[in-house]
Design an enzyme around this catalytic site. Sequence first.
Site, PDB file in Angstrom:
ATOM      1  N   ASP A  24       0.443  -1.104   0.201  1.00  0.00           N
ATOM      2  CA  ASP A  24      -0.006   0.185   0.108  1.00  0.00           C
ATOM      3  C   ASP A  24       0.849   1.570  -0.166  1.00  0.00           C
ATOM      4  OD1 ASP A  24      -2.223   1.800   0.021  1.00  0.00           O
ATOM      5  OD2 ASP A  24      -1.780   1.352   2.467  1.00  0.00           O
ATOM      6  N   ASP A  28      -3.715   4.052   2.644  1.00  0.00           N
ATOM      7  CA  ASP A  28      -5.814   3.339   3.028  1.00  0.00           C
ATOM      8  C   ASP A  28      -6.501   2.157   3.166  1.00  0.00           C
ATOM      9  OD1 ASP A  28      -5.017   2.589   0.243  1.00  0.00           O
ATOM     10  OD2 ASP A  28      -6.752   3.525  -0.752  1.00  0.00           O
ATOM     11  N   ASP A  32      -1.769  -1.227  -3.917  1.00  0.00           N
ATOM     12  CA  ASP A  32      -2.378  -0.219  -5.276  1.00  0.00           C
ATOM     13  C   ASP A  32      -0.986  -0.373  -5.610  1.00  0.00           C
ATOM     14  OD1 ASP A  32      -0.816   1.287  -4.138  1.00  0.00           O
ATOM     15  OD2 ASP A  32      -1.397   1.743  -2.320  1.00  0.00           O
ATOM     16  N   ASP A 101      -5.596 -10.366 -15.309  1.00  0.00           N
ATOM     17  CA  ASP A 101      -6.774 -10.240 -15.686  1.00  0.00           C
ATOM     18  C   ASP A 101      -7.803 -10.493 -16.514  1.00  0.00           C
ATOM     19  OD1 ASP A 101      -8.038 -12.683 -14.438  1.00  0.00           O
ATOM     20  OD2 ASP A 101      -7.050 -12.906 -12.110  1.00  0.00           O
ATOM     21  N   ASP A 203     -10.157 -15.261 -16.335  1.00  0.00           N
ATOM     22  CA  ASP A 203     -11.376 -16.199 -15.069  1.00  0.00           C
ATOM     23  C   ASP A 203     -12.499 -17.347 -15.641  1.00  0.00           C
ATOM     24  OD1 ASP A 203     -11.282 -15.848 -12.175  1.00  0.00           O
ATOM     25  OD2 ASP A 203     -13.075 -15.192 -13.151  1.00  0.00           O
ATOM     26  N   GLU A 266      -8.288 -19.939 -16.004  1.00  0.00           N
ATOM     27  CA  GLU A 266      -8.335 -20.801 -15.342  1.00  0.00           C
ATOM     28  C   GLU A 266      -9.871 -21.965 -15.450  1.00  0.00           C
ATOM     29  OE1 GLU A 266     -10.007 -18.987 -10.522  1.00  0.00           O
ATOM     30  OE2 GLU A 266     -11.232 -18.745 -12.420  1.00  0.00           O
ATOM     31  N   HIS A 327      -5.504 -17.348  -4.876  1.00  0.00           N
ATOM     32  CA  HIS A 327      -6.297 -16.317  -3.750  1.00  0.00           C
ATOM     33  C   HIS A 327      -7.678 -16.945  -3.664  1.00  0.00           C
ATOM     34  CE1 HIS A 327      -7.844 -15.533  -7.643  1.00  0.00           C
ATOM     35  NE2 HIS A 327      -8.083 -15.034  -7.748  1.00  0.00           N
ATOM     36  N   ASP A 328      -7.788 -18.359  -4.151  1.00  0.00           N
ATOM     37  CA  ASP A 328      -9.331 -18.975  -4.081  1.00  0.00           C
ATOM     38  C   ASP A 328      -8.822 -20.619  -2.998  1.00  0.00           C
ATOM     39  OD1 ASP A 328      -9.544 -17.264  -5.249  1.00  0.00           O
ATOM     40  OD2 ASP A 328     -10.502 -18.494  -7.542  1.00  0.00           O
TER      41      ASP A 328
HETATM   42  C1  GLC Z   1     -12.047 -16.783  -9.834  1.00  0.00           C
HETATM   43  C2  GLC Z   1     -11.559 -15.726  -9.519  1.00  0.00           C
HETATM   44  C3  GLC Z   1     -12.407 -16.198  -8.043  1.00  0.00           C
HETATM   45  C4  GLC Z   1     -13.198 -15.274  -8.191  1.00  0.00           C
HETATM   46  C5  GLC Z   1     -14.485 -16.066  -9.020  1.00  0.00           C
HETATM   47  C6  GLC Z   1     -15.601 -15.332 -10.125  1.00  0.00           C
HETATM   48  O1  GLC Z   1     -12.736 -18.343  -9.334  1.00  0.00           O
HETATM   49  O2  GLC Z   1     -10.352 -16.662  -9.441  1.00  0.00           O
HETATM   50  O3  GLC Z   1     -11.437 -15.439  -7.341  1.00  0.00           O
HETATM   51  O4  GLC Z   1     -14.586 -15.026  -6.768  1.00  0.00           O
HETATM   52  O5  GLC Z   1     -13.209 -16.657 -10.063  1.00  0.00           O
HETATM   53  O6  GLC Z   1     -14.766 -14.374 -10.467  1.00  0.00           O
HETATM   54 MG    MG Z   2      -3.475   1.844  -1.151  1.00  0.00          MG
END
Ligand code: GLC
Ligand code: MG
Length: 531
Positions: A24, A28, A32, A101, A203, A266, A327-328
């Site tokens: 950051d 905030d 970023d 992404d 995605d 993905e 991240h999932d």
């Molecule tokens: C993908 C992303 C996930 C998101 C989902 C809906 O699986 O990695 O984080 O919530 O798609 O866009």
């Molecule tokens: Mg920031």
Amino acid sequence: MNYKEYLWWHKGTVYQIYPRSYKDSDGDGVGDLRGIIEKLDYLKDLGIDAVWISPIYPSPMADFGYDVSDYTGIHPLFGEMKDFDELLREVHQREMKLILDLVPNHSSNKHPWFLESKSSKNNHKRDWYIWKDPGKDGGPPNNWLSVFGGSGWEYDEETEQYYYHAFLKEQPDLNWRNPDLQQAMLAIMRYWLKKGVDGFRVDVMWHMIKDEQLRDDPPNPDYKEGMNSYSKLLPAYSTDQDEVHDIVHKMRKVIDEYDERLLIGEIYLPISKLVSYYGEDNQGAHLPFNFQLLQLPWNAARIKATIDEYEGALPENGWPNWVLGNHDNSRIASRVGKEQAKNAAILLLTLRGTPTIYYGDELGMQDVDIPKEKIQDPQALNEPGVGRSRDPERTPMQWDATKHAGFTKGEPWLPLMGNYKEINVKKEWDQPGSMLQLHRKLLKIRAQEPALQVGSYVPVLSEEEILSYIRKYEKQQFLIVLNLTDSEVNFAPDFEWKGTVEVSSHEEFEGKEMSDKINLPANLGLLIKLK
Ligand code: GLC
Ligand code: MG
């Protein structure tokens, strides 16, 4: 293929940044673009070749940026377009690549396209989303479910139809059967490619087209009480339809209008289906993300069998790839423990194929327990107690031992791990035996050795606790030996060998000469250069 013919994304390592949590710059509490710029030297020194950043577009943040309301803008939280342009320039100046992404399966319900589409049945964008009349009983048109819980259909009182959303109701699915929508999304890709972006991670690629007849999904025989509600059905008609490959091919053609750009998909599917996303004659995705290591139990025999299955299923000239975290999913150091996380790193960076590292895994960051009242992830909030929260793996990057680990001068949007004074970049950078040191060494040797980048993969028959293989290119050979258990085992393959340990999970082994039969202490991993 000759070594020189391999492209950057065959040889290089991808690193995923979750921008909210990287650095950051403005206090905030949310990471970023300027924060990422500050850390590019770190990534370069670490040995990263390509950076993929999760969505940074304008978004109401119902799903933290995966609900896009403007595909060609930058969310003010992350900065402005001039910050993005600078990021891209700075990445390229360091001879790295930048991957965006792309979220083409659905937009935000606040996207102007959806507002138009929703405004009336006659609107020219009505068909850009998936609108249907109610079913016979006045309920949803079919039984499709939302990944985040409940029905996948949301009723609109004004126009008296339902729209489909595979994720949140704030994420209406786009209709990829509509040619105008297709052109609009391909134009968005061109917009970023023209700017110089090096590729996209697409995605939920396997969701992009649904059954035209909207047939009901069948029940899942393996569903059990306590699982999330999406698991009740098998998404046989709502995902992975044959026609998706035409769409992927169209995206690929756009990618190919430019030089050496990359298309990643993905895709959470079994290997046999996953590999179809390479497309006919490899004209689909360059890299359909391979999530096997995220899903398998940490067991040498299972992993070995899966590597063989994957290697065997790849189409000719289809390039493999491996993902260890994102991240999932729960972080690797939490899934397999700190000791085995080192072996996981050796595995990821020595298997054949492009590796993707999730930010913070190079430090050994673990899932952070988030108190109930601080949970942010809609997947958890939508189905309390059932939906898995993804917050634990999305916590701020741990840079140093100062307040909030140097991530922010404000209040971080998610709490940090208590151990950040020990687990952080500054402390681990030169610390012998640290996870970060291990990554630095692995990335360094990987960058120097064609055998590790593009060499063939030869499985080694050994004891069932051990995962072992050879990587080979011309006369260079590396032997990898990983004890995936916490007890001592013997490694006695049925051939003679001799070599030097180049990198080990236990650094005191580095530099040792070894041969033939060896005794492997608990959790030991070795990368050996053969003579
Ligand atoms: C993908 C992303 C996930 C998101 C989902 C809906 O699986 O990695 O984080 O919530 O798609 O866009
Ligand atoms: Mg920031």
